[in-house]
Structure formats: C-alpha cells, structure tokens
Scaffold this active site. Structure first.
Site, PDB file in Angstrom:
ATOM      1  N   TYR A   1      -2.526  -0.282   9.937  1.00  0.00           N
ATOM      2  CA  TYR A   1      -2.817  -0.468   8.542  1.00  0.00           C
ATOM      3  C   TYR A   1      -1.127  -0.609   7.804  1.00  0.00           C
ATOM      4  CZ  TYR A   1      -3.789  -1.122   3.945  1.00  0.00           C
ATOM      5  OH  TYR A   1      -4.170  -1.366   2.641  1.00  0.00           O
TER       6      TYR A   1
ATOM      7  N   SER B   1       0.576  -1.239   0.202  1.00  0.00           N
ATOM      8  CA  SER B   1       0.272  -0.026   0.267  1.00  0.00           C
ATOM      9  C   SER B   1       1.312   0.923   0.059  1.00  0.00           C
ATOM     10  CB  SER B   1      -1.103  -0.026   1.124  1.00  0.00           C
ATOM     11  OG  SER B   1      -1.511   1.824   1.591  1.00  0.00           O
TER      12      SER B   1
END
Length: 368
Positions: free
Chosen positions: A186, A161
């Site tokens: 995350y 990501s």
C-alpha cells in the site's frame, strides 16, 4: 499551443474570488466562473466530507466512486445519501480502471480541478490482496493523470499517505526527508503516485499536489480504522487487540482538519520552485509545478491513550489484549506540518478528546 504553454497561461488566469478569514473558505475560479471539481472516492470517508464542504461553499462537484465492497457498502451508500439533492452535485458510479469511461468523463465535463481521493486503502489488506492495489492505486491513478493532462485540468490534488515514511524513524516525519523504504505494498503504491505525479508535472507542466494524510478519524469513518474497531468492540463488550503491546503511536487527525487542509491546498496551485537545487534535491518540491504536504495533528498519541479517551466518552471499560506489531505496520507516526502552515496558513489542531467525543456521538446515532 503546447500543454506546458497552456498550463502556464491558465495559472495566470486563476483569480481569488472570495475568502473568509474566519474559516479559510476560498472559492476559486477562472475569469469569475464557479469551479467544477471532480472528487473521486466520494462515497469514502474523506471524499464524502470534502464534497460536503465544497458544496457548502458553492462549488460544483461531480462525485465519482465504484462503491466496492472492501468494507460495509451500506455505510458508503448512507454517506452518498447525505449529498443527494444538494445544489451543484452529481454522482457517477465508475471504476478508475475503466480507461475508456474515465477518458470520456474528462472530455465531457472539462473539470477545473480534480481532488483524487479514491484508492484501495489498508496496509494489512495489501498483504492479502496485492493485485487490487495495482489496478486501483497505480492503473487508476495513471488514468486520472492522463485525464487531467488531456483535458488540461488546472490543478490535481491527490491523496498520498503517512505510510510512505515506512522504515524512517527520524521524527517528526518531514516532506523534506527521503521516503525510499516502504514496508507495505500500500505504501509503495502511494509513493509511486507521488513519482508518477512528478513526471506529469515535469513533462506536461500539470500542477499536482500530494497530501500525506495521518491516521484520519471522525464521524462517518472507515470501519477498518483503529478508533472504529475499538468503539465497535467496546459497545459489543468484546476484547480489543492492541498492537505492539500498546506502544504503537499514531498522529490521529480529525476529519474536519483534513478537509480544511484539502480545500486550502486546492486553491494553492504550485508553480514550481526556481530555487530548487538538482545537486541537493528537495523531495517536497521541484522546478516543475509539484508539491507535497503532510496533513497531520503534529501530536502522536499512544493507542492506550486513545482507548482511555474512548472509555471516558462511552462510559464503558475496554477489555485489552496486547499483541505484537503486525507485518507492514510502523510503530509510530508524527507529522511535521511546517510547510502546510507556511503555504496555506493552516495547522490541524483538534484535540483527541474533542474528536473522539464527536465520533462516539455519531457512532451512537448511526448504530443505535
């Protein structure tokens, strides 16, 4: 034969079967056999589109998903319905945290490639439910790595990501920059995935490629993403919360560009860089068969611009409410995609105006 010897032999057997210069579609096989690819997170936004593309070019796809309730389950089921009945496709409902079931799946199926897109997503949700990120993104990823190692998968491609860039402010974000300061759990799990993958590439010569996606949008998108949230609010006549007082920038990347990048990279098996310098280590590569790429539009757009385009496409005015930046968010993302272009000959380029128009068309049809 050791794992390292097997993978080195396998790399020599991978051959290019056919390529279309117009769309970059490539089918790869070993000794001419059609590939069998595991796509995890197949009920998800990116997973669904990747599976659809692979099936369209004749690849056998086994789709895996646990169909959790992080967001609308019906949307996930409707994505899966689009894949039902397609030649070469099978769906298996399974949780990545189920070690025994996943191990048995790898042993039974003997996948040629794995495209691992399943994960617990969402920066803000990680502030509320941190434990689920450990189970899905760390424990689940370990099970994927072990499955690939034990069944000798030729290439593991996995979703990282843009969030891994965290506190970095040097733009554009490059895979050659260090990313040691995540600002959300995350992001930390995604950085951990890259480190875990490298250890398996080093220890077992398992070829792995991590893809740092930048703010993906488009038809069948996730309801927790900005464009989806904004569109829903506009159609319902409700106000939009615009974070960082409108100064937030994102490198919005259309889903078709993401899929093109994923498919091309899957056919590009890393073999290790013999020129890698341990005295001046490049984070994007290794002596091991390991690579990292950005997949982004290489063109950051302010949220206010996105909202303006959305207003044009819907013919409706948005009521904006400017609010501070949220914990875990970064003010801007901007992808350097030079490595992607150099290695697989592709650079995302869909204009935000074109992508938003396609999303709005889908949204109107899906929510009439």
């Amino acid at each position: 034969m050791t794992d390292s010897e097997f993978f080195n032999t396998l790399l020599g057997e991978v051959i290019k079967i056919s390529t279309s210069p117009l769309c970059g579609e490539t089918r790869w096989g070993r000794r001419g056999r059609i590939l069998k690819i595991l796509v995890t997170g197949v009920a998800g936004f990116i997973g669904y589109h990747v599976a659809h593309r692979l099936l369209a070019q004749g690849t056998e796809v086994v789709g895996l998903d646990n169909i959790n309730d992080y967001y609308d389950v019906q949307l996930k089921m409707d994505r899966l319905k689009q894949l039902e009945g397609k030649a070469g496709y099978r769906f298996i409902k399974m949780d990545l945290a189920d070690k025994a079931a996943l191990s048995a799946l790898f042993e039974q199926e003997r996948f040629d490639r794995v495209i691992h897109l399943a994960a617990q997503a969402g920066v803000r949700y990680s502030l509320e439910n941190p434990h689920v990120y450990i189970q899905s993104n760390l424990v689940g990823f370990l099970h994927i790595l072990e499955g690939c190692r034990r069944s000798r998968v030729a290439h593991l491609v996995y979703a990282s990501s843009s969030s891994v860039y965290g506190a970095n402010t040097r733009m554009p974000f490059s895979v050659h920059h260090n990313v040691d300061h995540p600002v959300s759990l995350y992001a930390a799990t995604k950085k951990a995935n890259e480190l875990m993958a490298h250890s398996y590439s080093h220890l077992y010569r398992l070829p792995t490629t991590g893809l740092r996606f930048f703010t993906v949008y488009g038809p069948w998108g996730r309801p927790d993403m900005a464009l989806f949230i904004f569109a829903k609010a506009v159609f319902e006549g409700k106000p939009i919360d615009v974070y960082n007082h409108g100064r937030m920038q994102r490198d919005f990347t259309y889903i078709d560009d993401i899929v093109e990048g994923v498919v091309r990279v899957t056919g590009k098996i890393p073999g290790g860089n013999p020129d890698w310098d341990s005295q001046n280590p490049d984070p994007a590569a290794s002596l091991a068969p390991y690579k990292i790429y950005n997949i982004g539009n290489n063109n950051p757009v302010e949220l206010l611009t996105l909202i303006s385009v959305l207003e044009q496409c819907t013919g409706k005015k948005a009521e904006q409410r400017l609010v501070p930046i949220q914990p875990g968010d970064v003010p801007a993302t901007y992808a350097d995609v030079d490595d992607l272009m150099k290695d697989v000959g592709f650079k995302p380029s869909t204009p935000i105006e074109q992508g938003v128009e396609k999303f709005v068309e889908w949204y109107r049809n899906y929510y009439p």
